[in-house]
Design a protein around this motif. Structure first.
Motif, PDB file in Angstrom:
ATOM      1  N   LEU A  93       0.955  -1.357   0.100  1.00 32.41           N
ATOM      2  CA  LEU A  93       0.080  -0.074  -0.058  1.00 32.41           C
ATOM      3  C   LEU A  93       0.807   1.175   0.202  1.00 32.41           C
ATOM      4  O   LEU A  93       0.684   2.302  -0.619  1.00 32.41           O
ATOM      5  CB  LEU A  93      -0.915   0.187   0.997  1.00 32.41           C
ATOM      6  CG  LEU A  93      -2.113  -0.915   1.229  1.00 32.41           C
ATOM      7  CD1 LEU A  93      -2.754  -0.981   2.523  1.00 32.41           C
ATOM      8  CD2 LEU A  93      -3.214  -0.130   0.214  1.00 32.41           C
ATOM      9  N   ALA A  94       2.021   1.305   0.730  1.00 34.42           N
ATOM     10  CA  ALA A  94       2.859   2.416   1.015  1.00 34.42           C
ATOM     11  C   ALA A  94       3.501   2.503  -0.509  1.00 34.42           C
ATOM     12  O   ALA A  94       3.759   3.769  -0.932  1.00 34.42           O
ATOM     13  CB  ALA A  94       3.819   2.372   2.055  1.00 34.42           C
ATOM     14  N   ARG A  95       3.875   1.437  -1.195  1.00 36.41           N
ATOM     15  CA  ARG A  95       4.326   1.435  -2.257  1.00 36.41           C
ATOM     16  C   ARG A  95       3.776   2.262  -3.444  1.00 36.41           C
ATOM     17  O   ARG A  95       4.026   3.028  -4.363  1.00 36.41           O
ATOM     18  CB  ARG A  95       5.157   0.413  -2.843  1.00 36.41           C
ATOM     19  CG  ARG A  95       6.205   0.348  -3.953  1.00 36.41           C
ATOM     20  CD  ARG A  95       6.705  -0.881  -4.231  1.00 36.41           C
ATOM     21  NE  ARG A  95       7.483  -0.888  -5.353  1.00 36.41           N
ATOM     22  CZ  ARG A  95       8.222  -1.924  -6.052  1.00 36.41           C
ATOM     23  NH1 ARG A  95       7.615  -3.123  -5.733  1.00 36.41           N
ATOM     24  NH2 ARG A  95       8.983  -1.556  -6.936  1.00 36.41           N
ATOM     25  N   ALA A  96       2.509   1.807  -3.326  1.00 38.42           N
ATOM     26  CA  ALA A  96       1.402   2.411  -4.198  1.00 38.42           C
ATOM     27  C   ALA A  96       1.308   4.109  -4.141  1.00 38.42           C
ATOM     28  O   ALA A  96       0.596   4.499  -4.971  1.00 38.42           O
ATOM     29  CB  ALA A  96       0.157   1.701  -4.166  1.00 38.42           C
ATOM     30  N   LEU A  97       1.753   4.621  -3.164  1.00 41.00           N
ATOM     31  CA  LEU A  97       1.707   5.898  -2.986  1.00 41.00           C
ATOM     32  C   LEU A  97       2.647   6.769  -3.737  1.00 41.00           C
ATOM     33  O   LEU A  97       2.451   8.062  -3.944  1.00 41.00           O
ATOM     34  CB  LEU A  97       1.875   6.369  -1.336  1.00 41.00           C
ATOM     35  CG  LEU A  97       1.155   5.845  -0.281  1.00 41.00           C
ATOM     36  CD1 LEU A  97       1.572   6.270   1.093  1.00 41.00           C
ATOM     37  CD2 LEU A  97      -0.393   6.272  -0.422  1.00 41.00           C
ATOM     38  N   TRP A  98       3.511   6.076  -4.601  1.00 41.24           N
ATOM     39  CA  TRP A  98       4.443   6.753  -5.369  1.00 41.24           C
ATOM     40  C   TRP A  98       3.841   7.804  -6.210  1.00 41.24           C
ATOM     41  O   TRP A  98       4.291   8.895  -6.126  1.00 41.24           O
ATOM     42  CB  TRP A  98       5.472   5.892  -5.975  1.00 41.24           C
ATOM     43  CG  TRP A  98       6.422   6.397  -7.064  1.00 41.24           C
ATOM     44  CD1 TRP A  98       6.494   5.874  -8.196  1.00 41.24           C
ATOM     45  CD2 TRP A  98       7.530   7.296  -6.573  1.00 41.24           C
ATOM     46  NE1 TRP A  98       7.544   6.681  -8.858  1.00 41.24           N
ATOM     47  CE2 TRP A  98       8.153   7.340  -7.629  1.00 41.24           C
ATOM     48  CE3 TRP A  98       7.900   8.148  -5.480  1.00 41.24           C
ATOM     49  CZ2 TRP A  98       9.409   8.364  -7.909  1.00 41.24           C
ATOM     50  CZ3 TRP A  98       8.958   8.794  -5.489  1.00 41.24           C
ATOM     51  CH2 TRP A  98       9.662   8.943  -6.536  1.00 41.24           C
ATOM     52  N   PRO A  99       3.027   7.579  -6.819  1.00 42.13           N
ATOM     53  CA  PRO A  99       2.119   8.628  -7.897  1.00 42.13           C
ATOM     54  C   PRO A  99       1.822   9.867  -7.007  1.00 42.13           C
ATOM     55  O   PRO A  99       1.582  11.090  -7.561  1.00 42.13           O
ATOM     56  CB  PRO A  99       1.255   8.051  -8.684  1.00 42.13           C
ATOM     57  CG  PRO A  99       1.315   6.592  -8.615  1.00 42.13           C
ATOM     58  CD  PRO A  99       2.324   6.233  -7.102  1.00 42.13           C
ATOM     59  N   LEU A 100       1.201   9.804  -5.978  1.00 39.71           N
ATOM     60  CA  LEU A 100       0.781  10.805  -5.044  1.00 39.71           C
ATOM     61  C   LEU A 100       1.924  11.685  -4.661  1.00 39.71           C
ATOM     62  O   LEU A 100       1.602  13.017  -4.725  1.00 39.71           O
ATOM     63  CB  LEU A 100       0.108  10.386  -3.875  1.00 39.71           C
ATOM     64  CG  LEU A 100      -1.301   9.587  -3.710  1.00 39.71           C
ATOM     65  CD1 LEU A 100      -1.918   8.972  -2.591  1.00 39.71           C
ATOM     66  CD2 LEU A 100      -2.223  10.456  -4.764  1.00 39.71           C
ATOM     67  N   GLN A 101       3.139  11.173  -4.588  1.00 39.27           N
ATOM     68  CA  GLN A 101       4.062  12.284  -4.115  1.00 39.27           C
ATOM     69  C   GLN A 101       4.687  12.802  -5.289  1.00 39.27           C
ATOM     70  O   GLN A 101       5.045  13.960  -5.547  1.00 39.27           O
ATOM     71  CB  GLN A 101       5.060  11.736  -3.241  1.00 39.27           C
ATOM     72  CG  GLN A 101       5.505  10.156  -3.627  1.00 39.27           C
ATOM     73  CD  GLN A 101       6.651   9.468  -2.617  1.00 39.27           C
ATOM     74  OE1 GLN A 101       6.284   8.586  -2.068  1.00 39.27           O
ATOM     75  NE2 GLN A 101       7.914  10.247  -2.478  1.00 39.27           N
TER      76      GLN A 101
END
Length: 313
Positions: A93-101
């Motif tokens: 889940l944390a890795r999927a945050l990449w586009p948000l940052q």
């Protein structure tokens, strides 16, 4: 309120049923987040491939919109998944945050989840591929928030993980990120040295080796960053040559976002050289490639750069 509802549910539905319900929600969020992240960054190896299950999104804008809509729940789910001993899910889940940052600039929002996930990775999967990825994401986030010393420490942690698993592409990418930190601190020569070292590492990847398919794109990004550093060093001709090369690569590849970024860098070089008309032309072309759903932060940057060029004119 959450605690009161959880207590009531536990007594009425039994604890195993509640745990199963939480697991279904978390897994559902993970599935949507993976689809959204992959659609938002389809060429990036820093997001997982889209799962076979679930609904794929039509394009980058749709994936980004869906990820943004789910972001509050995904951020919360990182903590909940670990609380329910689903460490692998929490890390994914944390890795999927990449586009948000990277594309939405939600650095303050994702920072607590990334700190937590990187700590979990160190505890449960030290010196692993996913630990390296999360240290990298955390370093990027900290760098954007100007916490440079802490970001440097996370880059070192990412490098240790990538070297431990022999992941050349990840090692080169971490060195490249260190160059970006130096770039943001206006340490141009150090930044250029980092980007040159990143290029050297990328070129060690041989045909058939993991990352070989990504090599042309990775080298184009390294070339673009070298052009940015050279602009700071006031070597405008060399800067333009590299930025034009990167622009042409991403235009041919159909990567609108990176095409726009290369155009922006080229506009900055032209602005510094005194060619405001050329800079404004590059800015206009970059703006046509982007939409608010795909690149809010960068569009704001382009608007500021346009004002600077018009002021200089």
């Amino acid at each position: 309120m959450r605690r009161a509802l959880a207590d009531a549910a536990g007594s009425q539905e039994t604890v195993p049923a509640c745990v199963a319900a939480v697991s279904r929600v978390v897994q559902g969020l993970l599935n949507r987040a993976l689809h959204g992240a992959h659609a938002a960054l389809p060429q990036s190896w820093r997001v997982e491939p889209a799962p076979a299950e679930g609904t794929a999104y039509a394009d980058e804008a749709a994936g980004m919109t869906a990820l943004l809509a789910d972001s509050a729940n995904v951020l919360r789910a990182v903590f909940v998944a670990q609380e329910y001993q689903q460490t692998d899910t929490a890390l994914r889940l944390a890795r999927a945050l990449w586009p948000l940052q990277l594309k939405a600039g939600h650095f303050d929002d994702v920072l607590p989840a990334l700190r937590f996930a990187a700590g979990c990775a160190e505890q449960h999967s030290p010196h692993s591929r996913i630990a390296g990825a999360l240290h990298f994401q955390l370093a990027h986030c900290l760098g954007e928030l100007r916490h440079h010393d802490e970001a440097d420490g996370e880059i070192e942690a990412a490098l240790a993980c990538e070297r431990a698993v022999g992941h050349l592409r990840g090692e080169a990418s971490a060195v490249e990120l260190r160059g970006l930190l130096r770039l943001s601190a206006w340490r141009w020569e150090e930044a250029f040295a980092c980007f040159t070292e990143a290029e050297r590492l990328y070129r060690l990847i041989t045909p058939g080796q993991e990352g070989a398919a990504d090599l042309p794109r990775a080298l184009a990004l390294a070339t673009r960053h070298q052009g940015r550093a050279l602009r700071g060093m006031r070597e405008f001709a060399r800067s333009r040559a590299r930025l034009v090369s990167a622009r042409d690569f991403f235009a041919e590849a159909g990567e609108a976002y990176n095409h726009a970024r290369a155009l922006t860098d080229l506009a900055e070089t032209l602005h510094d050289e005194g060619d405001q008309a050329g800079a404004l032309e590059a800015i206009a072309e970059a703006e046509r490639l982007l939409t608010p759903e795909k690149a809010t932060t960068h569009l704001r940057y382009l608007a500021d750069l346009r004002r600077r060029c018009e002021g200089a004119s």
